[in-house]
Design a protein around this motif. Sequence first.
Motif, PDB file in Angstrom:
ATOM      1  N   GLY A 185      53.705   0.333 103.300  1.00  8.98           N
ATOM      2  CA  GLY A 185      55.288   0.284 103.755  1.00  8.98           C
ATOM      3  C   GLY A 185      56.134   1.029 103.346  1.00  8.98           C
ATOM      4  N   GLU A 186      57.282   1.306 103.982  1.00  6.32           N
ATOM      5  CA  GLU A 186      57.552   2.898 104.111  1.00  6.32           C
ATOM      6  C   GLU A 186      59.338   2.334 104.893  1.00  6.32           C
ATOM      7  OE1 GLU A 186      57.066   5.298 107.355  1.00  6.32           O
ATOM      8  OE2 GLU A 186      57.527   3.781 109.166  1.00  6.32           O
ATOM      9  N   SER A 187      60.500   2.843 104.156  1.00  2.00           N
ATOM     10  CA  SER A 187      61.682   2.890 104.374  1.00  2.00           C
ATOM     11  C   SER A 187      62.537   3.311 105.598  1.00  2.00           C
ATOM     12  CB  SER A 187      62.588   3.616 102.882  1.00  2.00           C
ATOM     13  OG  SER A 187      62.693   4.738 103.055  1.00  2.00           O
ATOM     14  N   GLY A 188      61.588   4.086 105.921  1.00  2.00           N
ATOM     15  CA  GLY A 188      61.681   4.452 107.529  1.00  2.00           C
ATOM     16  C   GLY A 188      62.469   5.727 107.709  1.00  2.00           C
ATOM     17  N   GLN A 189      62.572   6.223 105.687  1.00  2.00           N
ATOM     18  CA  GLN A 189      63.440   7.726 106.327  1.00  2.00           C
ATOM     19  C   GLN A 189      62.616   8.651 105.706  1.00  2.00           C
ATOM     20  OE1 GLN A 189      67.214   6.974 103.063  1.00  2.00           O
ATOM     21  NE2 GLN A 189      67.184   5.166 104.441  1.00  2.00           N
ATOM     22  N   GLY A 190      61.015   7.602 105.600  1.00  5.00           N
ATOM     23  CA  GLY A 190      59.848   8.964 104.909  1.00  5.00           C
ATOM     24  C   GLY A 190      59.945   8.596 103.493  1.00  5.00           C
ATOM     25  N   SER A 244      48.542  -4.956  91.208  1.00  7.42           N
ATOM     26  CA  SER A 244      49.322  -6.051  92.400  1.00  7.42           C
ATOM     27  C   SER A 244      50.704  -5.786  92.438  1.00  7.42           C
ATOM     28  CB  SER A 244      49.267  -7.090  91.932  1.00  7.42           C
ATOM     29  OG  SER A 244      47.867  -7.523  92.452  1.00  7.42           O
ATOM     30  N   GLN A 245      51.327  -4.630  91.337  1.00  9.61           N
ATOM     31  CA  GLN A 245      52.798  -4.229  91.141  1.00  9.61           C
ATOM     32  C   GLN A 245      53.954  -3.559  92.699  1.00  9.61           C
ATOM     33  OE1 GLN A 245      53.450  -2.886  87.204  1.00  9.61           O
ATOM     34  NE2 GLN A 245      53.992  -4.816  86.401  1.00  9.61           N
ATOM     35  N   VAL A 246      54.685  -3.649  92.477  1.00  9.66           N
ATOM     36  CA  VAL A 246      54.907  -2.727  93.697  1.00  9.66           C
ATOM     37  C   VAL A 246      56.091  -1.940  92.982  1.00  9.66           C
ATOM     38  CG1 VAL A 246      56.628  -3.050  95.257  1.00  9.66           C
ATOM     39  CG2 VAL A 246      55.250  -4.187  95.249  1.00  9.66           C
ATOM     40  N   TYR A 247      55.477  -0.681  93.710  1.00  8.83           N
ATOM     41  CA  TYR A 247      56.954   0.669  93.846  1.00  8.83           C
ATOM     42  C   TYR A 247      57.307   1.126  94.868  1.00  8.83           C
ATOM     43  CZ  TYR A 247      54.655   0.630  89.128  1.00  8.83           C
ATOM     44  OH  TYR A 247      53.757  -0.050  87.346  1.00  8.83           O
ATOM     45  N   PHE A 248      58.104   2.123  94.079  1.00  4.36           N
ATOM     46  CA  PHE A 248      58.650   2.537  95.668  1.00  4.36           C
ATOM     47  C   PHE A 248      58.485   4.756  95.407  1.00  4.36           C
ATOM     48  CE2 PHE A 248      63.139   4.732  96.765  1.00  4.36           C
ATOM     49  CZ  PHE A 248      62.744   4.429  98.488  1.00  4.36           C
ATOM     50  N   PHE A 249      58.107   5.047  95.931  1.00  2.95           N
ATOM     51  CA  PHE A 249      58.148   6.591  96.007  1.00  2.95           C
ATOM     52  C   PHE A 249      59.489   6.779  96.831  1.00  2.95           C
ATOM     53  CE2 PHE A 249      56.303  10.494  97.617  1.00  2.95           C
ATOM     54  CZ  PHE A 249      57.647  11.439  96.618  1.00  2.95           C
ATOM     55  N   ASP A 250      60.246   8.219  96.707  1.00  2.47           N
ATOM     56  CA  ASP A 250      61.723   8.064  97.246  1.00  2.47           C
ATOM     57  C   ASP A 250      60.669  10.042  97.506  1.00  2.47           C
ATOM     58  OD1 ASP A 250      63.578  10.681  98.214  1.00  2.47           O
ATOM     59  OD2 ASP A 250      64.987   9.122  96.463  1.00  2.47           O
ATOM     60  N   HIS A 251      60.450  10.385  98.778  1.00  3.52           N
ATOM     61  CA  HIS A 251      60.085  11.332  98.903  1.00  3.52           C
ATOM     62  C   HIS A 251      60.414  12.792  98.740  1.00  3.52           C
ATOM     63  CE1 HIS A 251      63.059  11.235 102.341  1.00  3.52           C
ATOM     64  NE2 HIS A 251      62.413  12.514 102.889  1.00  3.52           N
ATOM     65  N   ASP A 252      62.185  12.536  98.568  1.00 10.63           N
ATOM     66  CA  ASP A 252      62.808  13.817  97.621  1.00 10.63           C
ATOM     67  C   ASP A 252      62.451  13.992  96.733  1.00 10.63           C
ATOM     68  OD1 ASP A 252      64.213  13.662 100.571  1.00 10.63           O
ATOM     69  OD2 ASP A 252      65.685  12.606  99.303  1.00 10.63           O
ATOM     70  N   GLN A 253      61.741  13.329  96.340  1.00 10.09           N
ATOM     71  CA  GLN A 253      60.756  13.509  95.164  1.00 10.09           C
ATOM     72  C   GLN A 253      60.392  14.747  95.411  1.00 10.09           C
ATOM     73  OE1 GLN A 253      60.546  11.426  91.834  1.00 10.09           O
ATOM     74  NE2 GLN A 253      61.750   9.603  92.308  1.00 10.09           N
ATOM     75  N   GLY A 254      59.138  15.301  95.595  1.00 13.55           N
ATOM     76  CA  GLY A 254      58.068  16.457  96.514  1.00 13.55           C
ATOM     77  C   GLY A 254      56.993  15.197  96.350  1.00 13.55           C
ATOM     78  N   HIS A 278      58.247   6.104 100.946  1.00 13.75           N
ATOM     79  CA  HIS A 278      56.888   4.504 100.697  1.00 13.75           C
ATOM     80  C   HIS A 278      56.812   3.336  99.905  1.00 13.75           C
ATOM     81  CE1 HIS A 278      54.175   7.872 103.039  1.00 13.75           C
ATOM     82  NE2 HIS A 278      54.577   7.016 103.896  1.00 13.75           N
ATOM     83  N   TRP A 279      56.551   2.626 100.046  1.00 14.68           N
ATOM     84  CA  TRP A 279      56.457   1.611  98.959  1.00 14.68           C
ATOM     85  C   TRP A 279      55.036   1.372  99.066  1.00 14.68           C
ATOM     86  CZ3 TRP A 279      60.101  -1.337  97.109  1.00 14.68           C
ATOM     87  CH2 TRP A 279      61.218  -0.545  97.830  1.00 14.68           C
ATOM     88  N   LEU A 280      54.467   1.010  97.644  1.00 14.60           N
ATOM     89  CA  LEU A 280      53.193   1.478  97.525  1.00 14.60           C
ATOM     90  C   LEU A 280      52.784  -0.139  96.821  1.00 14.60           C
ATOM     91  CD1 LEU A 280      54.609   4.251  96.666  1.00 14.60           C
ATOM     92  CD2 LEU A 280      52.290   4.411  96.678  1.00 14.60           C
ATOM     93  N   LEU A 281      51.588  -0.353  96.215  1.00 17.52           N
ATOM     94  CA  LEU A 281      51.047  -1.380  95.354  1.00 17.52           C
ATOM     95  C   LEU A 281      49.987  -1.099  94.298  1.00 17.52           C
ATOM     96  CD1 LEU A 281      49.830  -4.235  98.161  1.00 17.52           C
ATOM     97  CD2 LEU A 281      51.418  -4.212  96.030  1.00 17.52           C
ATOM     98  N   HIS A 282      50.343  -1.527  93.906  1.00 21.60           N
ATOM     99  CA  HIS A 282      49.111  -0.778  92.620  1.00 21.60           C
ATOM    100  C   HIS A 282      48.359  -1.517  92.249  1.00 21.60           C
ATOM    101  CE1 HIS A 282      47.613   0.112  88.335  1.00 21.60           C
ATOM    102  NE2 HIS A 282      47.901   1.454  88.826  1.00 21.60           N
TER     103      HIS A 282
END
Length: 158
Positions: free
Chosen positions: A79-84, A93-103, A86-90
């Motif tokens: 999934g995504e936030s709508g701002q670029g 089965s844990q859920v992580y978040f990636f903020d695209h501003d981190q490069g 991402h929501w990720l599964l490892h």
Amino acid sequence: MMPPSSSDPAARRRRRPNSSGLPDWLPSAYLDALSSSEGELEPDLIFFGEARARRENLEFDDADYWLRGERPDAWWIFGESGQGDHWLLHTDSQVYFFDHDQGQRSAARFAFVVESLTQWLEIANVLESSDRSSDRIVRDALERISPGLADRYPFALA
């Protein structure tokens, strides 16, 4: 919480697709949700259908998106936030978040959010059902899902 390494050889083996073409480690809750939850659950919680998830993950596999040649073997974008972002599964089965501003992507840049996709879907239910007029009510509901979640959730609650 520090995310597991994406260069783990066992994780690479788990990334192999099953007969459906999806990685065989994806949890059943995710596979079940593919047929019923596609689209915007909340503005910052957009769940990809199967075709979109496959496209995003194909792009995500490109080494140019990864810091220092890390590879995405242990991760699946769902999934995504709508701002670029991402929501990720490892693979655990844990859920992580990636903020695209981190490069560039790196496992170290992924922020742990919850233990499972089921909990992530519960977040959407809490946010959808609340009028967000009371930050305390939303925070308490998130804390019931997972202790510390109100502080880990990557967006403003009110």
